[in-house]
Design a protein around this motif. Sequence first.
Motif, PDB file in Angstrom:
ATOM      1  N   THR A  92       3.418   5.711  -6.300  1.00  0.00           N
ATOM      2  CA  THR A  92       2.957   4.219  -5.667  1.00  0.00           C
ATOM      3  C   THR A  92       3.557   4.328  -4.207  1.00  0.00           C
ATOM      4  OG1 THR A  92       5.319   3.991  -6.711  1.00  0.00           O
ATOM      5  CG2 THR A  92       3.194   3.009  -7.933  1.00  0.00           C
ATOM      6  N   LEU A  93       4.427   5.084  -3.903  1.00  0.00           N
ATOM      7  CA  LEU A  93       5.036   5.104  -2.543  1.00  0.00           C
ATOM      8  C   LEU A  93       3.962   5.978  -1.668  1.00  0.00           C
ATOM      9  CD1 LEU A  93       7.869   4.143  -1.266  1.00  0.00           C
ATOM     10  CD2 LEU A  93       8.408   6.643  -1.402  1.00  0.00           C
ATOM     11  N   LEU A  94       3.649   7.094  -2.113  1.00  0.00           N
ATOM     12  CA  LEU A  94       2.524   7.932  -1.487  1.00  0.00           C
ATOM     13  C   LEU A  94       1.336   7.097  -1.345  1.00  0.00           C
ATOM     14  CD1 LEU A  94       3.037  11.532  -3.258  1.00  0.00           C
ATOM     15  CD2 LEU A  94       3.828  10.981  -0.854  1.00  0.00           C
ATOM     16  N   ASN A  95       0.918   6.611  -2.264  1.00  0.00           N
ATOM     17  CA  ASN A  95      -0.360   6.038  -2.190  1.00  0.00           C
ATOM     18  C   ASN A  95      -0.369   4.668  -1.369  1.00  0.00           C
ATOM     19  OD1 ASN A  95      -2.930   6.285  -2.993  1.00  0.00           O
ATOM     20  ND2 ASN A  95      -3.034   4.686  -4.614  1.00  0.00           N
ATOM     21  N   ALA A  96       0.533   4.133  -1.205  1.00  0.00           N
ATOM     22  CA  ALA A  96       0.806   3.100  -0.329  1.00  0.00           C
ATOM     23  C   ALA A  96       0.619   3.208   1.120  1.00  0.00           C
ATOM     24  CB  ALA A  96       2.113   2.241  -0.773  1.00  0.00           C
ATOM     25  N   GLY A  97       1.098   4.661   1.412  1.00  0.00           N
ATOM     26  CA  GLY A  97       0.933   4.999   2.717  1.00  0.00           C
ATOM     27  C   GLY A  97       1.869   4.875   3.701  1.00  0.00           C
ATOM     28  N   GLU A  98       2.528   3.658   3.549  1.00  0.00           N
ATOM     29  CA  GLU A  98       3.640   3.065   4.532  1.00  0.00           C
ATOM     30  C   GLU A  98       4.781   2.456   3.532  1.00  0.00           C
ATOM     31  OE1 GLU A  98       2.011   0.349   7.168  1.00  0.00           O
ATOM     32  OE2 GLU A  98       2.283  -1.138   5.624  1.00  0.00           O
ATOM     33  N   VAL A  99       5.921   2.563   4.082  1.00  0.00           N
ATOM     34  CA  VAL A  99       7.187   2.104   3.489  1.00  0.00           C
ATOM     35  C   VAL A  99       7.792   1.093   4.283  1.00  0.00           C
ATOM     36  CG1 VAL A  99       8.474   3.952   4.293  1.00  0.00           C
ATOM     37  CG2 VAL A  99       9.350   2.775   2.471  1.00  0.00           C
TER      38      VAL A  99
END
Lengths: 206, 623, 52
Positions: free
Chosen positions: B367-374
């Motif tokens: 979910t973090l990787l796919n969102a691409g930004e944090v």
Amino acid sequence: MPNEEKQTAAGDGLRVGVFICDCGLNIAGSVDTQAVTDYAATLPRVVCAVRNRYTCADPGQNEIKAAIREHNLNRVVVASCSPLMHEPTFRACIASEGLNPYLLEMANLREHCSWVHGGDKDGATAKAKDLVKSAAARAARLQAREETSMPVTQAALVVGGGVAGIQASLDLAGAGYQVYLVDKEPSIGGIMARLDKTFPTMDCAI
Amino acid sequence: MMDVGRHPRIELMAYSEVEGVGGYVGNFKVKVRKKARYVREEDCNSCAECAEVCPVVVPDEFQMGLSSRKAIYLPFPQAVPASYIIDMDACLGTNPIACGKCEEVCEKVCIDYDMKDEVVELDVGVIVVATGMDVYDPTELDEYCYTRYDNVVTSMEFERLICASGATEGHFVRPSDHEVPRRIAFIQCVGSRNNAGDKGNRYCSNICCMNTVKDTLLLRDHYPDCECTVFYMDIRAFGKGFEDLYMRSREEGVKYIRGLPGEIRQDAETKNLFLTAENTLTGEVVEREFDMVILSVGVIPRQDNPLIKKLLSLSTTADGFYMEAHPKLKPVDTPTRGVYICGCAESPKDVKDSVTQASAAVARAMTLLNAGEVTAEAITASIDAAFCTGCGLCAKVCPFNAIVVDKDRKTASVVSAMCMGCGNCGATCNQGAVTMGHFTDEQYYAQMDALLEENPENKIFTFACNWCSYAGADNAGVSRLQYPATPRLVRTMCSARVTEDFVLYAFMKGAPVVLVSGCHFADCHYIDANRQTVKRVYRLWDKLEKLSIRPERLQLEWISAAEGQKFARVMREVEEMRKQVTAAEIEHTRKAVAEEWEKKLAREAKRKKKAEADESRDEVQVS
Amino acid sequence: MSQETKFKCLRCGYEYVEKYAPDDDVERACPKCHSNSVRPEKAKKADAAKEE
């Protein structure tokens, strides 16, 4: 007032709106909400104090939005339930009127007051006034906050190459991400590799 | 396992260790030490010729020491990477005069005695911790004589004895005479569920019951005339298909006796073993003779857990397993964003649960990787360089290592992406250099002024942390638990945000009692920030005493989000204490603290002046 | 090093002795009333004694 000024308003430019929720009888049953509303109107920098039946419901939220426009509010206090419950609701509400969501403050009149001092209406009302006063004082000192975002490196580290680490690596790699699998031992496999058969199906471990 | 070795997107780094972790969620920088194997992994085709000529014989740890290997060896036949490795502690030497036989025979020329450790740096967005478990060593349990009697073995050794590629090539024999045992006993809960003594662990290791059930069926399958007896406390067969397997074992004639033997005795001649136990279902005392005893040993946390814990700012439970961010709602997250846990590193579990949890951890990571930004928490600290002296106290107490101290320039700064907003730094800084965003000092003083302006003597001034005590007060509300209307709460993200000055200020404003409340130690949402709360309260108690103020007037309490009952009880108790505080006492307190406060203000004014002077000097230099 | 230390409960007044070190990671509560307001006797005295 232009949006930018609203976010940075200070001192005499501060315009605080206070919204006091009856929550049906949940709050109004043991707190004199009208007295609290009247009191709120007397507090420094408070330019409007409104009593709602249910602040979180659409009509209540619409009253907040209308008041932000009508009174040029740049800080909002909602005196209702716990922020752990409805802070996101009201943050979104004021954001829709162009206010930074961090310019909201809540006073917890329900969980921390009306529900726990049912038999003491005077005490509960006095406490509710204090909580609103404290929230308004804090609201006047709130500042807009920006959530910053950063890119995420498209790679994963998996520490440990037992059955869990192997599964995690395969899943991540299968989804298209670069994986680094680090294991302390000369071979992956972990404890599982030492097992002969596994329950409940009695199949091979390796 | 093979798939991992083959996958184009998996870089396998076996015989390697994580040495350092920097950066933050989405942007970790990891240092990994690839230890020297002395055999080039990519060239070795595991032909085994090196091992054949190697003259050194040592116990094979993979086979639990039940057989031997050479100094140059393949960890086990299916090893991935399929490469030999030299055990340099055992190797006779790299000097051709000493030995060097393996190098001579290696046709692929992949042996390199001069190979060195290599440290590589990796950039990753997320980290999955699957460091696994260790197996309990029953040596300390005198009653089972594990090291004294040859025919007492652990369940882990059992695996290597029954496995076709095991130490005895699948011939299940007992160590003393290499005969096939006929009467076999299993003892359950070895090192687990021990509430009495200081040996072993209190928790249930989860897998041992079913492991034994499996072992009995394997034995009955390989040796239909063997007799298996299981001594147990409870058989915990709770998973899918578990009860069926247990019933099959009983139907196969395996005897289950509810009661653990007090000791094992050995016949010196036959090396047979005698067990005595009370069958607690029938009340009978059972004494039996066996050819072999298998100790069903428990699972323990890996002994190197503290190292990874420190590198990744994780926390562990009292048992030593890694702790999840929330026991129900965030079971594979950790307190450090971007780091996830799965498998036995989290708690003892079987293969299926490990695989399930690994996939869960990956789903969370993705979910973090796919969102691409944090996005970073907007509730973060910042440090004003003009006031900062670079003392580093804040960095020391930061549970997330989010503060970087520049020793040359004598300033510290906060890495916003790593800051979780507990405010511990703000409460620690004695220079007033830290500003805690959205929970500033100014905001707290304004709240205290507001709450204590009228009739402060009737109020219990309370600081409550957002996650536990504040939520605990909510819980009291939801449960309609009644308590007096005197408490006035202000919310802090963590109890560690409460500075000593806040407490003194509340007393100066006339508070009869001040209560500081936070999460229980195990629940602290900022790993261990609330340990600082305790230290501050201890110091405050000393300080109050010095000012002739009763320390009792400052109360400390840990209240979880579920402890509405406790919250209400504490409020009732503290209300009784409030009633004891006299007007004269409050008056004395106001004066005594006010004097201290004057001194503090004077110090601050001096600092401000100095900071301003420094700043203008800097400007002059620049121009 | 953890030492036997006297604790006083600032809620109920109960006094008891428990092992304590400034850096130990132990959540403390009064054995009698379960309050967490338990205060260790000042370590200073012990230190002062040592210095003498």
